[in-house]
Design an enzyme around this catalytic site. Sequence first.
Site, short mmCIF file in Angstrom:
data_model
loop_
_atom_site.label_atom_id
_atom_site.label_comp_id
_atom_site.label_asym_id
_atom_site.label_seq_id
_atom_site.Cartn_x
_atom_site.Cartn_y
_atom_site.Cartn_z
N LYS A 71 1.90 1.86 -5.22
CA LYS A 71 2.47 1.25 -6.44
C LYS A 71 1.56 1.47 -7.64
O LYS A 71 2.03 1.73 -8.75
CB LYS A 71 2.67 -0.26 -6.23
CG LYS A 71 3.65 -0.58 -5.11
CD LYS A 71 3.73 -2.08 -4.87
CE LYS A 71 2.47 -2.69 -4.28
NZ LYS A 71 2.18 -2.29 -2.90
N GLN A 109 1.92 -6.43 -3.40
CA GLN A 109 2.49 -6.57 -2.05
C GLN A 109 3.85 -5.84 -1.98
O GLN A 109 4.01 -4.85 -2.64
CB GLN A 109 2.60 -8.05 -1.64
CG GLN A 109 1.25 -8.72 -1.46
CD GLN A 109 0.56 -9.07 -2.76
OE1 GLN A 109 1.14 -9.67 -3.62
NE2 GLN A 109 -0.70 -8.70 -2.90
N GLY A 148 5.65 12.03 -4.01
CA GLY A 148 4.19 12.18 -4.12
C GLY A 148 3.70 13.19 -3.10
O GLY A 148 4.06 13.12 -1.92
N THR A 181 -8.63 -3.66 -0.11
CA THR A 181 -9.20 -4.98 -0.36
C THR A 181 -10.17 -5.40 0.75
O THR A 181 -11.26 -5.87 0.47
CB THR A 181 -8.07 -6.03 -0.50
OG1 THR A 181 -7.25 -5.63 -1.58
CG2 THR A 181 -8.60 -7.42 -0.76
N GLY A 184 -4.57 -4.39 -3.59
CA GLY A 184 -5.59 -3.35 -3.75
C GLY A 184 -4.88 -2.09 -4.14
O GLY A 184 -4.08 -1.56 -3.37
N HIS A 185 -5.10 -1.64 -5.35
CA HIS A 185 -4.45 -0.42 -5.83
C HIS A 185 -5.51 0.63 -6.11
O HIS A 185 -6.41 0.39 -6.91
CB HIS A 185 -3.66 -0.67 -7.11
CG HIS A 185 -2.71 -1.83 -7.02
ND1 HIS A 185 -1.69 -1.88 -6.11
CD2 HIS A 185 -2.64 -2.98 -7.73
CE1 HIS A 185 -1.02 -3.01 -6.27
NE2 HIS A 185 -1.58 -3.70 -7.24
N ASP A 236 0.81 -1.23 0.00
CA ASP A 236 0.00 0.00 0.00
C ASP A 236 0.84 1.27 0.00
O ASP A 236 0.45 2.30 0.53
CB ASP A 236 -0.97 0.01 1.20
CG ASP A 236 -1.81 -1.24 1.23
OD1 ASP A 236 -2.22 -1.69 0.15
OD2 ASP A 236 -2.04 -1.79 2.32
P1 GDP Z 1 -0.68 0.14 -3.63
O1 GDP Z 1 -1.31 -1.09 -3.11
O2 GDP Z 1 0.79 0.19 -3.38
O3 GDP Z 1 -1.02 0.42 -5.06
O4 GDP Z 1 -1.28 1.35 -2.77
P2 GDP Z 1 -2.83 1.59 -2.33
O5 GDP Z 1 -3.58 2.04 -3.53
O6 GDP Z 1 -3.34 0.42 -1.58
O7 GDP Z 1 -2.65 2.75 -1.27
C1 GDP Z 1 -2.06 3.97 -1.59
C2 GDP Z 1 -3.10 5.08 -1.40
O8 GDP Z 1 -2.41 6.32 -1.33
C3 GDP Z 1 -4.08 5.23 -2.55
O9 GDP Z 1 -5.30 5.59 -2.01
C4 GDP Z 1 -3.50 6.36 -3.39
O10 GDP Z 1 -4.50 7.11 -4.09
C5 GDP Z 1 -2.87 7.21 -2.34
N1 GDP Z 1 -1.67 7.95 -2.74
C6 GDP Z 1 -0.65 7.54 -3.55
N2 GDP Z 1 0.33 8.47 -3.57
C7 GDP Z 1 -0.08 9.49 -2.76
C8 GDP Z 1 0.51 10.73 -2.32
O11 GDP Z 1 1.62 11.09 -2.70
N3 GDP Z 1 -0.23 11.50 -1.46
C9 GDP Z 1 -1.46 11.12 -1.01
N4 GDP Z 1 -2.10 11.92 -0.16
N5 GDP Z 1 -2.03 9.96 -1.38
C10 GDP Z 1 -1.35 9.16 -2.23
P1 IMO Z 2 -0.91 -4.31 -2.17
O1 IMO Z 2 -0.50 -4.87 -3.51
C1 IMO Z 2 -1.00 -4.85 2.16
C2 IMO Z 2 -1.03 -8.98 3.63
C3 IMO Z 2 -2.27 -9.45 4.36
C4 IMO Z 2 -1.66 -10.46 5.32
C5 IMO Z 2 -0.55 -11.10 4.49
C6 IMO Z 2 -0.94 -12.43 3.84
O2 IMO Z 2 -2.18 -3.56 -2.19
O3 IMO Z 2 0.22 -3.60 -1.53
P2 IMO Z 2 -2.52 -13.05 1.81
O4 IMO Z 2 -4.00 -12.84 1.59
O5 IMO Z 2 -1.67 -12.42 0.74
O6 IMO Z 2 -2.18 -14.49 2.04
O7 IMO Z 2 -2.21 -12.30 3.20
O8 IMO Z 2 -0.23 -10.15 3.47
N1 IMO Z 2 -1.27 -8.43 2.29
C7 IMO Z 2 -1.21 -7.13 1.99
N2 IMO Z 2 -1.03 -6.05 2.78
N3 IMO Z 2 -1.13 -4.68 0.83
C8 IMO Z 2 -1.29 -5.76 0.01
O9 IMO Z 2 -1.27 -5.66 -1.32
C9 IMO Z 2 -1.37 -7.05 0.59
N4 IMO Z 2 -1.54 -8.29 0.10
C10 IMO Z 2 -1.46 -9.12 1.13
O10 IMO Z 2 -2.88 -8.39 5.04
O11 IMO Z 2 -1.05 -9.82 6.40
MG MG Z 3 -2.79 -1.68 -1.77
#
Ligand code: GDP
Ligand code: IMO
Ligand code: MG
Length: 428
Positions: free
Chosen positions: A16, A223, A412, A299, A40-41, A13
């Site tokens: 990415k 991840q 960012g 997610t 979850g992106h 999170d």
């Molecule tokens: P990922 O799983 O690595 O793709 O990240 P997630 O989407 O789960 O979580 C990142 C969150 O941060 C998302 O809601 C993005 O819209 C938000 N985000 C990404 N870069 C920035 C930033 O520079 N500033 C802020 N405030 N939010 C950001």
């Molecule tokens: P993104 O791509 C954050 C964590 C789960 C749990 C562990 C194992 O959005 O960064 P799993 O269901 O993969 O067997 O769970 O990994 N986990 C994540 N945490 N961001 C994710 O994906 C994750 N994908 C799995 O919370 O601790």
């Molecule tokens: Mg995520």
Amino acid sequence: MPGIVIVGVQWGDEGKGKATDLLGDRTDWVVKFNGGNNAGHTVVIGNEKYALHLLPSGILSPGVNAVIGNGVVVDLEVLFAELEALSARGLDISRLKVSANAHLITQYHRTLDKVSERFLGKRQIGTTGRGIGPAYADKINRVGIRVQDLFDENILRQKVEGALDQKNHLLVKVFNRRSITADEIVDDLLSYAERLRPMVCDTGLLLNDALDAGDVVVFEGGQATMLDVDHGTYPFVTSSSATAGGAATGSGVGPNRLDRIVGIVKAYTTRVGSGPFPTELFDENGDFLRSRGFEFGTTTGRPRRVGWYDAPITRYATRINGITDLVLTKLDILTGLDQIPVCVAYDVDGERFDEVPVNQSDFHHAKPILEYFPGWKQDISTARTFDDLPIEAQDYVLALEEMSGTRISVIGVGPSRDAVIVRHDLVD
Ligand code: GDP
Ligand code: IMO
Ligand code: MG
């Protein structure tokens, strides 16, 4: 520089999806190489917000070819639900290719994920419950079902029967659940076969040809380093290779084709699920970061655990992945703090560790040794050059850069596509 890998530095999170999207208009291909719909992106484009789980974020950019590589585990119900949802919003989804060698997540994987977590009780991992671990376990155990099996019903049935042989004993006798018939699994999987067929190919061949032709290929990791099955905080990890090496094995290109390794790192740290987290906060600073950063899982909706930036983790990720560039996200969330603590080393039962300890027990005991940096009060969300940032924010970034051992190329300052400061181009 055609082969660019995007990996998470911390526990996921980091942003990415946004980083991949950022490269979108200069990218020809985006490949997901590990994980499944545990990811979850969230990507914000103008007023539109997209939450993707299984599909690579590159699918949001017109003209980009999206690939689900062999290293991914695919839940077909989720795949088609995501494709339909994007199509309903007017996106072109015709450019998706799926590896014939990718493994499938079936109903028994989802069930086993949930019941085994319940069985672990206090020791549970806190998985996303999507069947990821059991699907990878079957892959390694050589009883997995692959995408290509959908096109040979005989083989499919044999494999499903083989997989269910042991699992039904486990489900009924250990977990007290009903047994699952091969018919229900086979019928479910076959119901997607004809829709899937045109997408399925030898994606390794496709990607090697694309790289030979000089196309820009982005390998989008799900991840992150600390959740990697080999290099993360095992057993509190996911079950795939989320580090840069996984981009080669999970897509079928040689490691020498990966020219640039981009690590995505948040200006603080979050984690979902169980496991060690030295800088974790339980006080009002934690509440501040969680609410300001909107740190709730894309997610599962779970509140994310939050903590200060951990420099040894970034150094660790830099060497495990060979990171050439960092994207530092969410710097804007720190605005308003009087001072910003950064973990520079750990105290493990009285002993100083400058690097992530190799022994998991030590990491569980690690207390952060913090250094304090002055904060800033001005809104930085409209900054578009490094000089637009207040001097305190500049100093914070430079200090993190110094400690991480590699350059911070992008910063960012907000969720939207354009809210970034580019110090070094990621594609050149
Ligand atoms: P990922 O799983 O690595 O793709 O990240 P997630 O989407 O789960 O979580 C990142 C969150 O941060 C998302 O809601 C993005 O819209 C938000 N985000 C990404 N870069 C920035 C930033 O520079 N500033 C802020 N405030 N939010 C950001
Ligand atoms: P993104 O791509 C954050 C964590 C789960 C749990 C562990 C194992 O959005 O960064 P799993 O269901 O993969 O067997 O769970 O990994 N986990 C994540 N945490 N961001 C994710 O994906 C994750 N994908 C799995 O919370 O601790
Ligand atoms: Mg995520």
